[in-house]
Structure formats: structure tokens, C-alpha cells
Design a protein around this motif. Structure first.
Motif, PDB file in Angstrom:
ATOM      1  N   LEU A  11       0.208 -29.100 -20.695  1.00 63.40           N
ATOM      2  CA  LEU A  11      -0.640 -27.981 -21.085  1.00 63.40           C
ATOM      3  C   LEU A  11      -1.018 -27.182 -19.839  1.00 63.40           C
ATOM      4  CD1 LEU A  11      -2.365 -26.493 -23.245  1.00 63.40           C
ATOM      5  CD2 LEU A  11      -4.223 -28.086 -22.682  1.00 63.40           C
ATOM      6  N   VAL A  12      -0.843 -25.871 -19.917  1.00 60.18           N
ATOM      7  CA  VAL A  12      -1.211 -24.978 -18.818  1.00 60.18           C
ATOM      8  C   VAL A  12      -2.375 -24.100 -19.260  1.00 60.18           C
ATOM      9  CG1 VAL A  12      -0.454 -23.100 -17.312  1.00 60.18           C
ATOM     10  CG2 VAL A  12       1.140 -24.935 -17.899  1.00 60.18           C
ATOM     11  N   ILE A  13      -3.409 -24.042 -18.429  1.00 67.36           N
ATOM     12  CA  ILE A  13      -4.553 -23.167 -18.685  1.00 67.36           C
ATOM     13  C   ILE A  13      -4.716 -22.263 -17.465  1.00 67.36           C
ATOM     14  CG2 ILE A  13      -6.995 -23.043 -19.344  1.00 67.36           C
ATOM     15  CD1 ILE A  13      -6.861 -25.998 -20.073  1.00 67.36           C
ATOM     16  N   GLY A  14      -4.833 -20.956 -17.698  1.00 63.88           N
ATOM     17  CA  GLY A  14      -5.003 -20.088 -16.534  1.00 63.88           C
ATOM     18  C   GLY A  14      -4.824 -18.618 -16.824  1.00 63.88           C
ATOM     19  N   ASP A  15      -4.740 -17.862 -15.755  1.00 64.44           N
ATOM     20  CA  ASP A  15      -4.630 -16.396 -15.829  1.00 64.44           C
ATOM     21  C   ASP A  15      -3.179 -15.989 -16.025  1.00 64.44           C
ATOM     22  OD1 ASP A  15      -7.483 -15.646 -14.964  1.00 64.44           O
ATOM     23  OD2 ASP A  15      -6.832 -16.906 -13.297  1.00 64.44           O
ATOM     24  N   LEU A  16      -2.890 -15.343 -17.142  1.00 65.06           N
ATOM     25  CA  LEU A  16      -1.550 -14.838 -17.414  1.00 65.06           C
ATOM     26  C   LEU A  16      -1.448 -13.386 -16.961  1.00 65.06           C
ATOM     27  CD1 LEU A  16      -0.973 -16.285 -20.982  1.00 65.06           C
ATOM     28  CD2 LEU A  16       0.230 -16.976 -18.907  1.00 65.06           C
ATOM     29  N   MET A  17      -0.282 -13.009 -16.492  1.00 65.06           N
ATOM     30  CA  MET A  17      -0.094 -11.634 -16.032  1.00 65.06           C
ATOM     31  C   MET A  17       1.372 -11.255 -16.084  1.00 65.06           C
ATOM     32  SD  MET A  17      -0.877 -12.283 -11.972  1.00 65.06           S
ATOM     33  CE  MET A  17      -2.434 -13.099 -12.373  1.00 65.06           C
ATOM     34  N   ILE A  18       1.636  -9.985 -15.884  1.00 71.00           N
ATOM     35  CA  ILE A  18       2.998  -9.471 -15.787  1.00 71.00           C
ATOM     36  C   ILE A  18       3.306  -9.181 -14.321  1.00 71.00           C
ATOM     37  CG2 ILE A  18       4.565  -7.588 -16.379  1.00 71.00           C
ATOM     38  CD1 ILE A  18       3.938  -9.278 -18.764  1.00 71.00           C
ATOM     39  N   ASP A  19       4.397  -9.760 -13.826  1.00 69.55           N
ATOM     40  CA  ASP A  19       4.914  -9.409 -12.505  1.00 69.55           C
ATOM     41  C   ASP A  19       6.050  -8.413 -12.718  1.00 69.55           C
ATOM     42  OD1 ASP A  19       3.281 -10.806 -10.785  1.00 69.55           O
ATOM     43  OD2 ASP A  19       4.514 -12.611 -10.794  1.00 69.55           O
ATOM     44  N   ARG A  98     -10.687  -5.714 -22.195  1.00 70.14           N
ATOM     45  CA  ARG A  98     -10.184  -6.473 -21.054  1.00 70.14           C
ATOM     46  C   ARG A  98      -8.754  -6.020 -20.740  1.00 70.14           C
ATOM     47  NH1 ARG A  98     -11.998 -10.727 -18.349  1.00 70.14           N
ATOM     48  NH2 ARG A  98     -10.507 -11.904 -17.087  1.00 70.14           N
ATOM     49  N   LYS A  99      -8.452  -5.856 -19.450  1.00 73.30           N
ATOM     50  CA  LYS A  99      -7.102  -5.461 -19.042  1.00 73.30           C
ATOM     51  C   LYS A  99      -6.297  -6.698 -18.666  1.00 73.30           C
ATOM     52  CE  LYS A  99      -8.404  -0.983 -16.996  1.00 73.30           C
ATOM     53  NZ  LYS A  99      -8.434  -0.204 -15.719  1.00 73.30           N
ATOM     54  N   THR A 100      -5.172  -6.862 -19.317  1.00 70.27           N
ATOM     55  CA  THR A 100      -4.253  -7.920 -18.919  1.00 70.27           C
ATOM     56  C   THR A 100      -3.661  -7.567 -17.546  1.00 70.27           C
ATOM     57  OG1 THR A 100      -3.671  -8.220 -21.253  1.00 70.27           O
ATOM     58  CG2 THR A 100      -2.236  -9.267 -19.621  1.00 70.27           C
ATOM     59  N   SER A 101      -3.662  -8.520 -16.643  1.00 71.06           N
ATOM     60  CA  SER A 101      -3.209  -8.246 -15.275  1.00 71.06           C
ATOM     61  C   SER A 101      -1.736  -7.854 -15.230  1.00 71.06           C
ATOM     62  CB  SER A 101      -3.410  -9.476 -14.386  1.00 71.06           C
ATOM     63  OG  SER A 101      -4.779  -9.764 -14.237  1.00 71.06           O
ATOM     64  N   ARG A 102      -1.463  -6.773 -14.492  1.00 70.65           N
ATOM     65  CA  ARG A 102      -0.094  -6.353 -14.223  1.00 70.65           C
ATOM     66  C   ARG A 102       0.009  -6.065 -12.724  1.00 70.65           C
ATOM     67  NH1 ARG A 102       3.947  -3.761 -17.268  1.00 70.65           N
ATOM     68  NH2 ARG A 102       2.482  -3.318 -18.956  1.00 70.65           N
ATOM     69  N   LYS A 103       0.894  -6.800 -12.037  1.00 73.99           N
ATOM     70  CA  LYS A 103       1.134  -6.572 -10.612  1.00 73.99           C
ATOM     71  C   LYS A 103       2.503  -5.913 -10.458  1.00 73.99           C
ATOM     72  CE  LYS A 103      -1.463 -10.659  -9.079  1.00 73.99           C
ATOM     73  NZ  LYS A 103      -1.399 -11.922  -8.302  1.00 73.99           N
ATOM     74  N   TYR A 151      -6.002 -17.791 -10.800  1.00 71.76           N
ATOM     75  CA  TYR A 151      -5.740 -16.613  -9.985  1.00 71.76           C
ATOM     76  C   TYR A 151      -7.002 -15.770  -9.795  1.00 71.76           C
ATOM     77  CZ  TYR A 151      -0.726 -17.016  -9.280  1.00 71.76           C
ATOM     78  OH  TYR A 151       0.515 -17.417  -8.841  1.00 71.76           O
ATOM     79  N   ASN A 152      -8.142 -16.372 -10.140  1.00 66.81           N
ATOM     80  CA  ASN A 152      -9.437 -15.731  -9.923  1.00 66.81           C
ATOM     81  C   ASN A 152      -9.559 -14.404 -10.668  1.00 66.81           C
ATOM     82  OD1 ASN A 152     -11.954 -16.165  -8.774  1.00 66.81           O
ATOM     83  ND2 ASN A 152     -11.495 -14.996  -6.930  1.00 66.81           N
ATOM     84  N   VAL A 177      -4.926 -28.745 -10.228  1.00 65.60           N
ATOM     85  CA  VAL A 177      -5.422 -27.375 -10.122  1.00 65.60           C
ATOM     86  C   VAL A 177      -4.850 -26.663  -8.905  1.00 65.60           C
ATOM     87  CG1 VAL A 177      -7.478 -25.913  -9.980  1.00 65.60           C
ATOM     88  CG2 VAL A 177      -7.619 -28.141 -11.144  1.00 65.60           C
ATOM     89  N   ASP A 178      -4.324 -25.454  -9.133  1.00 67.53           N
ATOM     90  CA  ASP A 178      -4.028 -24.541  -8.031  1.00 67.53           C
ATOM     91  C   ASP A 178      -5.268 -23.657  -7.888  1.00 67.53           C
ATOM     92  OD1 ASP A 178      -2.952 -22.952  -6.089  1.00 67.53           O
ATOM     93  OD2 ASP A 178      -1.420 -22.038  -7.333  1.00 67.53           O
ATOM     94  N   PRO A 179      -6.102 -23.899  -6.856  1.00 65.54           N
ATOM     95  CA  PRO A 179      -7.420 -23.278  -6.798  1.00 65.54           C
ATOM     96  C   PRO A 179      -7.431 -21.889  -6.181  1.00 65.54           C
ATOM     97  CG  PRO A 179      -7.158 -24.744  -4.944  1.00 65.54           C
ATOM     98  CD  PRO A 179      -5.866 -24.815  -5.726  1.00 65.54           C
ATOM     99  N   LYS A 180      -8.516 -21.182  -6.452  1.00 67.62           N
ATOM    100  CA  LYS A 180      -8.769 -19.881  -5.813  1.00 67.62           C
ATOM    101  C   LYS A 180     -10.264 -19.767  -5.541  1.00 67.62           C
ATOM    102  CE  LYS A 180      -4.761 -17.730  -5.607  1.00 67.62           C
ATOM    103  NZ  LYS A 180      -3.969 -18.955  -5.842  1.00 67.62           N
ATOM    104  N   GLY A 181     -10.617 -18.837  -4.657  1.00 64.52           N
ATOM    105  CA  GLY A 181     -12.026 -18.621  -4.364  1.00 64.52           C
ATOM    106  C   GLY A 181     -12.508 -19.473  -3.208  1.00 64.52           C
ATOM    107  N   SER A 182     -13.802 -19.432  -2.981  1.00 61.56           N
ATOM    108  CA  SER A 182     -14.387 -20.123  -1.828  1.00 61.56           C
ATOM    109  C   SER A 182     -15.315 -21.261  -2.223  1.00 61.56           C
ATOM    110  CB  SER A 182     -15.175 -19.119  -0.972  1.00 61.56           C
ATOM    111  OG  SER A 182     -16.177 -18.481  -1.758  1.00 61.56           O
ATOM    112  N   ASP A 183     -15.300 -21.645  -3.511  1.00 55.49           N
ATOM    113  CA  ASP A 183     -16.158 -22.738  -3.958  1.00 55.49           C
ATOM    114  C   ASP A 183     -15.365 -23.666  -4.870  1.00 55.49           C
ATOM    115  OD1 ASP A 183     -18.122 -24.451  -4.738  1.00 55.49           O
ATOM    116  OD2 ASP A 183     -19.278 -22.974  -5.888  1.00 55.49           O
TER     117      ASP A 183
END
Length: 476
Positions: A11-19, A98-103, A151-152, A177-183
Motif C-alpha cells: 500500500l502506498v500513501i502520499g502525494d500524487l502528481m504529474i511529471d 485543490r490543485k493536483t501537482s503538476r511539475k 512530497y510535502n 517513509v520517504d520523509p520531507k520537511g524539517s520535523d
């Protein structure tokens, strides 16, 4: 190397986006401003963020499901379509406004010129947190492993993370976990985190300059986030962990060439999770992840890795850079399938290439120009004898293969024993078959298999037979 005796469910939980990639070439500077002008000739889109973890898991052979939040927008629709095309089960909530991330990355001559993003970074709503956690509770017992790709971008709130990790631990499921942020305290209780060197330094406030400082960083990460395994990825220096006795264990990197590190962290997370879900210990899983990362950094863009690529790559570590281009039939069959999946145009030609001369090199250069990859079928010594006579070949098959593999235009050389390369062509299924112009009007072996057959003119006066005759005259 790990063996697959079951198909892991992850199971994967996280930020989905378009590259998104805009590919082009740059030959001039804008008269309007001191910037490059890129002529776009190709566009491509892939799942990014947590989607790249998913892509890697699928490529390795896992069953994957995903939990996430997207926007009610075009990019969100593209995400759903991409997941459907990969037969990935997805529990997604569409959150209004909400905007789905697109990079979007602008690429010129295989180099990234600029990247621009469209996305929302604010935390998801309480309703979305509730929905995701309820879905997680429904599904947790169906999975061997939980991977969190942060991906924060706001999907992985502290509240959601702590609920998920606590529930997973109660159900004896590892959370990576692949972490992000400073905490990193928001990941408290996870089995392990995969921060890179810079992230680990920022989190602990300690600069990693030697093994002592590395040990301090690993110890602080372990204590602050209550981890079972404390780990840091060290780029070209590999992966380091703190073992049960408090010693630093480092598995060195195995990358031959580094073209692009985009998505390498996703590959490490996916490959670690994949190996651990098969029951392998952390040491073996680290070695596997290092091999996987070594493959993807040799590719452009957010890349994935398959088991056969890892097997091939592991074997290649003991070969010279030239020998890497010489393949067995079994290897070339797997490579051809992979190239087709990547939409590469395969060119095939064959011959004895006994005493290499200018005519050969010119011919092969022209052949390569017809496509992306040139595969050369080389007659074995016994095959050459049957075709040319008992006094041939002059150079052995090993010598001929080595010299041909050193040519820039030749991507792979494979030796065949038969009188014709028909079975080899049947195996490779090339897009373009190339032969010499002297085959004009003749039946060409394999022309019924390839999509296109092309004939190439030879350079006048250049031939192996004439070279041998000249040598004989000089020695008489």
C-alpha cells in the motif's frame, strides 16, 4: 540477489502528481532576453511523486494500491487515468479548490533547462483525513507493507501520519517513509525513514563529515522518531544504517554512470519495501536498493527499474565498459522487450565483420542513424567457416565482438551460431533491418519480421576479402 517466491501486496500513501517533460533542442539565444530558445519536438507525461514509487513497485512485480487526495482538475483526471491504465487500485478523494501537482520540466539536449510547478501545498481537509484513515483501516490486513511517500504537498498531515503508523504497528505491518520537511517527529513509530544526507543534516543540525558524525545523526534520527531502523542515503557513498549494537553499517553505491538523480529516492523506498515485504533482512534489502538506484540514476527523468535490469546490472559490475555491450541471446531478448516498452526504435544488422575497416564503420554508422538502438548479430567462428571457408575467420568471435562493441554507433553485439540470423531476428523483432546494397533484388533473411528493410551502399574498394588478398601478396 533476492528471489521472488510470492507477489507482495504493498500500500502506498502520499502525494500524487504529474511529471511532464517537454523535450527539445537549443541552438540559439532569444533576441528578447538573454535566455535559450528551445524548439520542442516531443512531450511526455508520467506519474510523479508517490506515483513514481508506484511505478517502481509495478516494474518490480508487486501488487500495488494507493491512498491519496487530488484536485477536481485536469491534472487530477490525468492521475486517475494513468492509475487505471496500470490497473492500480486507488482510493482517491477529490477535494474542491485543490490543485493536483503538476511539475513541468523543459529539457534541451538531455539537460534540464527549467522547471515550473502548478500545485496546492496546504494541508488536506479534516474530511479528507477521515476518509483516508477509514479506507486505511479497511485495507490494512490485505497488505504486507505500507510505503509513505511524502512530497510535502499537504496530503500527509501529522494527524493522518500518526493514525496510520499507530494502526499499522498494532497490525504488525512495517511502515517505510520517504520523509520531507524539517520535523521528522511526525513519522514517530515508523519502521524506517529514507532521508538523504542533506535532509538528515537539516533534521539533526549535524554536518556529516566522518563516521562519528554519521553515527550521531543516525542515533538522533532513531531516538527522535522512535525508529526500528535508522537509515540515511549518502548519494554516491551508498546507504548507511545503525545496527542493533550501535555500529554504523554502510553499503556502498554501485552506480556506473550518473545521468539524472530525479526519482532515485522513490526507487530506494520502493526497492527497500519490495525486498523487506519478501522477508529479506535489512542488510540484503539495502544491497538490493543500491543496485536498483544504480540502474535508475543512469537514466533520464523519473525512472523505474525492473528485476531483469537489476540482474543485468549486477552482472555488468564485473565487466569492462566495452564488454557491457556484448550480450547473450537470453540477455538480448530481455533487452529488446524492455526497449520496445520504452518505445525505442530498434535497428538490426548482421555480418562476419572479420577484419574491421572503414567500409564496415561507415555502414554501421548509417545503420544506427535509422533508429535509436543498433543491435548487431555477429556470426560465430563456426558459422564464418561454413560461409567463408576453413581459413576464415582471421579474427576470433571474441576479438570481433570486442572491437565492434567499442564503436560508438553499436549499442549491442550478440553472437549467433546458425548460418542465418533468422531466429535471432525473430527473437529481437527489430523495427528496421539493414543490409548492404548488394542485396538489391535478393531475398533478405528476416525481412518478413522487421517493419522496414533498408539497404546501405558500401564504400568502393573496401572489403575484408581484398584486405586479406593484399596481405597475402605482401607476404609472398
Amino acid at each position: 540477489m533476492i528471489k521472488i517466491d510470492k507477489i507482495p501486496n504493498i500500500l502506498v500513501i502520499g502525494d500524487l502528481m504529474i511529471d511532464e517533460y517537454l523535450w527539445g533542442s537549443c541552438e540559439r539565444i532569444s533576441p528578447e532576453a538573454p535566455v535559450q530558445i528551445v524548439d520542442i519536438n516531443k512531450e511526455s507525461k508520467v506519474l510523479g511523486g508517490a506515483g513514481n514509487v508506484i511505478n517502481n513497485l509495478i516494474s518490480l512485480g508487486a501488487n500495488v494500491e494507493v491512498l491519496s487526495v487530488i484536485g477536481n482538475d485536469e491534472a487530477g483526471l490525468e492521475v486517475k487515468q494513468m492509475l487505471n491504465s496500470k490497473n492500480v487500485k486507488a482510493s482517491l478523494i477529490e477535494q474542491k479548490e485543490r490543485k493536483t501537482s503538476r511539475k513541468t520540466r523543459l529539457m534541451a539536449s538531455h539537460s534540464q533547462v527549467v522547471r515550473y510547478d502548478k500545485e496546492s501545498k496546504n494541508d488536506i481537509s479534516q474530511d479528507s483525513v477521515k476518509y483516508l484513515y477509514e479506507k486505511f483501516q479497511e485495507k490494512i490486513n490485505f497488505f504486507d507493507m505500507v510505503l509513505i511517500s511524502d512530497y510535502n504537498k499537504g496530503v500527509l498531515t501529522r494527524e493522518l501520519l500518526q493514525k496510520v503508523i499507530t494502526s499499522a504497528n498494532k497490525n504488525n505491518k512495517k511502515v517505510l517513509v520517504d520523509p520531507k520537511g524539517s520535523d521528522f517527529s511526525k513519522y514517530k513509530g515508523a519502521y524506517l525513514l529514507t532521508p538523504n544526507k542533506k535532509e538528515a543534516e537539516q533534521e539533526t543540525g549535524i554536518k556529516i563529515i566522518n563516521e562519528t558524525s554519521l553515527k550521531d545523526v543516525l542515533r538522533i534520527l532513531k531516538n527522535n522518531a522512535d525508529l526500528s531502523v535508522s537509515l540515511v542515503t549518502l548519494s554516491e557513498n551508498g546507504i548507511a544504517i545503525l545496527d542493533d549494537e550501535g555500529k554504523v553499517i554502510t553499503k556502498p553505491t554501485v552506480a556506473r554512470e550518473v545521468f539524472d538523480v530525479t526519482g532515485a529516492g522513490d526507487t530506494v523506498l520502493a526497492s527497500l519495501g519490495f525486498a523487506l515485504s519478501l522477508g529479506y533482512d535489512i542488510s540484503t534489502s539495502m544491497e538490493f536498493a543500491n543496485l536498483a538506484a544504480g540502474v535508475v540514476v543512469g537514466k533520464l527523468g523519473s525512472a523505474t527499474v525492473s528485476m531483469d535490469e537489476i540482474e543485468e546490472y549486477k552482472a555488468s559490475l564485473h565487466k569492462s565498459s566495452i564488454e557491457l555491450h556484448i550480450k547473450t541471446k537470453e540477455e538480448i531478448e530481455l533487452i529488446s522487450k524492455r526497449l520496445k516498452n520504452q518505445n525505442k526504435k530498434i535497428v538490426f544488422t548482421n555480418g562476419c565483420f572479420d577484419i574491421l575497416h572503414k567500409g564496415h564503420v561507415s555502414y554501421l554508422n548509417v545503420a544506427k542513424s535509422f533508429g535509436d538502438i543498433l543491435i548487431l548479430g555477429l556470426n560465430s567462428d563456426s558459422s564464418v567457416k561454413r560461409l567463408k571457408g576453413e581459413d576464415r575467420p582471421i579474427n576470433s568471435e571474441d576479438d570481433r565482438a570486442y572491437i565492434l562493441s567499442a564503436l560508438e554507433c553499436v549499442d549491442y553485439v550478440v553472437i549467433f551460431e546458425e548460418d542465418t540470423p533468422y531466429e535471432l531476428i525473430k527473437m529481437i523483432q527489430p523495427d528496421i533491418l539493414v543490409k548492404g546494397a548488394d542485396y538489391e533484388g535478393k531475398e533478405i533473411v528476416g525481412s518478413d519480421i522487421s517493419k522496414v528493410t533498408k539497404l546501405v551502399e558500401f564504400i568502393d574498394g573496401k572489403s575484408t576479402t581484398k584486405t586479406i588478398e593484399k596481405i597475402k601478396k605482401a607476404t609472398n
